[in-house]
Design a protein around this motif. Structure first.
Motif, PDB file in Angstrom:
ATOM      1  N   UNK A 150     -66.587 -27.137  34.082  1.00 37.19           N
ATOM      2  CA  UNK A 150     -66.084 -27.631  32.805  1.00 37.19           C
ATOM      3  C   UNK A 150     -64.868 -28.537  32.955  1.00 37.19           C
ATOM      4  N   UNK A 151     -64.323 -28.639  34.158  1.00 31.58           N
ATOM      5  CA  UNK A 151     -63.108 -29.431  34.331  1.00 31.58           C
ATOM      6  C   UNK A 151     -62.976 -29.942  35.754  1.00 31.58           C
ATOM      7  N   UNK A 152     -62.289 -31.065  35.862  1.00 33.08           N
ATOM      8  CA  UNK A 152     -61.928 -31.619  37.164  1.00 33.08           C
ATOM      9  C   UNK A 152     -60.405 -31.686  37.230  1.00 33.08           C
ATOM     10  N   UNK A 153     -59.813 -31.336  38.385  1.00 34.80           N
ATOM     11  CA  UNK A 153     -58.350 -31.327  38.483  1.00 34.80           C
ATOM     12  C   UNK A 153     -57.766 -32.731  38.626  1.00 34.80           C
ATOM     13  N   UNK A 316     -51.535 -26.373  37.129  1.00 33.27           N
ATOM     14  CA  UNK A 316     -51.934 -27.772  37.138  1.00 33.27           C
ATOM     15  C   UNK A 316     -52.572 -28.209  35.840  1.00 33.27           C
ATOM     16  N   UNK A 317     -53.046 -29.425  35.853  1.00 33.71           N
ATOM     17  CA  UNK A 317     -53.672 -30.018  34.675  1.00 33.71           C
ATOM     18  C   UNK A 317     -55.083 -30.471  35.017  1.00 33.71           C
ATOM     19  N   UNK A 318     -56.041 -30.090  34.173  1.00 32.20           N
ATOM     20  CA  UNK A 318     -57.451 -30.370  34.385  1.00 32.20           C
ATOM     21  C   UNK A 318     -57.970 -31.260  33.264  1.00 32.20           C
ATOM     22  N   UNK A 319     -58.946 -32.085  33.581  1.00 35.05           N
ATOM     23  CA  UNK A 319     -59.560 -32.970  32.587  1.00 35.05           C
ATOM     24  C   UNK A 319     -60.898 -32.397  32.144  1.00 35.05           C
ATOM     25  N   UNK A 339     -59.431 -38.229  37.308  1.00 36.86           N
ATOM     26  CA  UNK A 339     -59.351 -37.266  38.416  1.00 36.86           C
ATOM     27  C   UNK A 339     -59.710 -37.893  39.763  1.00 36.86           C
ATOM     28  N   UNK A 340     -59.827 -39.211  39.795  1.00 39.48           N
ATOM     29  CA  UNK A 340     -60.233 -39.903  41.016  1.00 39.48           C
ATOM     30  C   UNK A 340     -59.065 -40.068  41.982  1.00 39.48           C
ATOM     31  N   UNK A 341     -59.388 -40.427  43.224  1.00 44.66           N
ATOM     32  CA  UNK A 341     -58.331 -40.605  44.217  1.00 44.66           C
ATOM     33  C   UNK A 341     -57.529 -41.880  43.994  1.00 44.66           C
ATOM     34  N   UNK A 342     -57.976 -42.748  43.077  1.00 44.53           N
ATOM     35  CA  UNK A 342     -57.180 -43.923  42.726  1.00 44.53           C
ATOM     36  C   UNK A 342     -56.128 -43.589  41.674  1.00 44.53           C
ATOM     37  N   UNK A 343     -56.416 -42.618  40.818  1.00 41.91           N
ATOM     38  CA  UNK A 343     -55.546 -42.330  39.674  1.00 41.91           C
ATOM     39  C   UNK A 343     -54.723 -41.056  39.863  1.00 41.91           C
ATOM     40  N   UNK A 344     -55.330 -39.969  40.324  1.00 43.49           N
ATOM     41  CA  UNK A 344     -54.646 -38.682  40.415  1.00 43.49           C
ATOM     42  C   UNK A 344     -53.323 -38.749  41.190  1.00 43.49           C
ATOM     43  N   UNK A 345     -53.251 -39.454  42.336  1.00 41.95           N
ATOM     44  CA  UNK A 345     -51.963 -39.525  43.041  1.00 41.95           C
ATOM     45  C   UNK A 345     -50.869 -40.203  42.220  1.00 41.95           C
ATOM     46  N   UNK A 354     -48.275 -32.472  42.441  1.00 45.78           N
ATOM     47  CA  UNK A 354     -49.113 -32.516  43.641  1.00 45.78           C
ATOM     48  C   UNK A 354     -50.453 -33.143  43.312  1.00 45.78           C
ATOM     49  N   UNK A 355     -50.858 -34.184  44.025  1.00 44.05           N
ATOM     50  CA  UNK A 355     -52.182 -34.772  43.781  1.00 44.05           C
ATOM     51  C   UNK A 355     -53.269 -33.754  44.099  1.00 44.05           C
TER      52      UNK A 355
END
Length: 431
Positions: A150-153, A316-319, A339-345, A354-355
């Protein structure tokens, strides 16, 4: 982790109960179900609520990121609603009950079971095994409920042991404590009192939310929040954990109750009024602002809380996507983007968090923030709170129970047994 919501908003959320389960409440939440004619590609206007871009620099960053998203998804407009964690539950509840749910909701760890059980969240359809190639498997589990994702970090935050190398070194101590027993012994040695007045706490356990201090200690002693869906925070291991905290305050006089609190402007550790602490990884930013020379000299570092096993608190925060979003496909794309590696960091760095993505482990940001770096290296030992649909209501009962023991009003065993009974009653009422 998000702070408790107001009693009114919590009651309103929990009040969805049977109506949500039957689908009646969701039918009033606006928009057709996923799979309808509006669920495909094309134009869409997505409403998103977020507690992690609420500062001025965060809003500016999100505007830039959403412009990138829109370029890759022509015709999809995103309307962000910036809020704080303190107001998040109330705003979510109001939108759901009012029939205008947000398409994309950024929520906290531990919130997934309560919202998923009531049919508020949509299944993202991505197997946990697939997500574990992008995120640490322990991080992925926070978004799973009854086998569905239901969610991605996006970002994580931790509670861990933190120490001042300079203070320990001055006392002839060359390494952090290897376990909680040694931590207590070391803290007694490092505590400084003058005329009975505490000048320096050997370890500060009061600047952090009491629940978020107790839980990693409990996990380190081998305890669990729930076992087989039943409260387990009155187990012998949990009682030993609370007794450890009581000893810090009442028996060994390492820290006085009231010496610090969650509302303190500056943590005792940054002021030199504590030698060690159980605290948030964001303390690194406090040191950068208040004591940059200590950061430069690498005088601040983290350590894992350990006894029966190593442990660290992970929030943490989940989408997530609303189950009744009018644009589920576009909403899922936005969740994947955030939640992608381009945006999360980038989302993590602007808050000192913390990414979530594995690919950021060796980034310049993670390497430069030693507490973030330590947390990333030790995520295999991280535990998350929650686990049952009633968690948002149960968690509010922890502070008074823990305080009653720390203030000597009752024993750790009685405090936790009473807490477990309250939790069972909450769960029985909502069953």
């Amino acid at each position: 982790m998000p702070p408790p919501s107001s009693p009114l908003s919590r009651r309103r959320f929990l009040g969805l109960g049977a109506a949500a389960a039957s689908g009646a409440a969701l039918a009033a939440c606006g928009g057709p179900a996923p799979g309808s004619s509006t669920s495909g590609g094309g134009s869409a206007s997505l409403r998103m609520i977020t507690p992690i871009f609420d500062r001025a620099d965060g809003q500016k960053l999100l505007e830039t990121l959403l412009a990138q998203f829109k370029k890759a998804n022509p015709g999809v407009d995103v309307q962000p609603d910036y809020t704080s964690y303190g107001k998040l539950n109330e705003k979510l509840t109001t939108s759901i009950v009012g029939g205008q749910p947000y398409d994309v909701m950024l929520i906290g760890v531990g919130w997934i079971p309560p919202f998923a059980k009531k049919g508020v969240l949509g299944d993202l359809g991505t197997p946990a095994a697939d997500l574990s190639r992008t995120y640490n498997p322990r991080v992925v589990q926070a978004g799973i409920w009854e086998g569905k994702t239901y969610a991605r970090p996006i970002v994580l935050d931790t509670r861990l042991g933190i120490y001042r190398k300079d203070i320990l070194s001055a006392a002839g101590i060359t390494a952090p404590p290897k376990d909680l027993a040694e931590l207590k012994d070391m803290a007694k040695q490092l505590t400084v009192r003058k005329g009975g007045t505490l000048q320096r706490a050997g370890v500060d356990i009061l600047s952090n939310d009491l629940r978020q201090t107790f839980l990693p200690i409990m996990w380190a002693f081998g305890g669990d929040l729930f076992r087989d869906g039943k409260p387990a925070f009155d187990s012998p291991e949990a009682i030993d954990a609370l007794q450890w905290m009581v000893d810090i305050v009442r028996t060994d006089k390492i820290e006085d109750y009231g010496f610090s609190s969650t509302s303190a402007v500056a943590a005792p550790l940054t002021q030199g009024r504590a030698a060690m602490a159980i605290g948030h990884n964001d303390l690194w930013r406090q040191f950068e602002e208040a004591k940059p020379e200590l950061v430069k000299d690498d005088a601040v570092a983290g350590f894992t809380l350990a006894q029966a096993r190593p442990a660290m608190f992970q929030g943490g925060t989940l989408a997530t996507v609303a189950a009744r979003s009018r644009y589920p496909q576009q909403a899922r794309k936005l969740v994947e983007f955030l939640s992608s590696d381009q945006v999360a960091p980038q989302a993590a760095q602007q808050r000192g968090n913390i990414p979530a993505v594995l690919s950021a482990a060796n980034s310049d940001y993670v390497r430069s923030d030693k507490l973030v770096g330590f947390a990333v290296q030790n995520l295999d030992h991280a535990f998350s709170e929650g686990g049952v649909p009633q968690w948002l209501e149960i968690r509010d009962q922890f502070k008074p129970a823990l305080e009653s023991a720390l203030l000597g009003r009752t024993t750790p065993a009685k405090a936790l047994q009473g807490l477990a009974e309250k939790a069972k009653a909450i769960m029985a009422k909502d069953s």
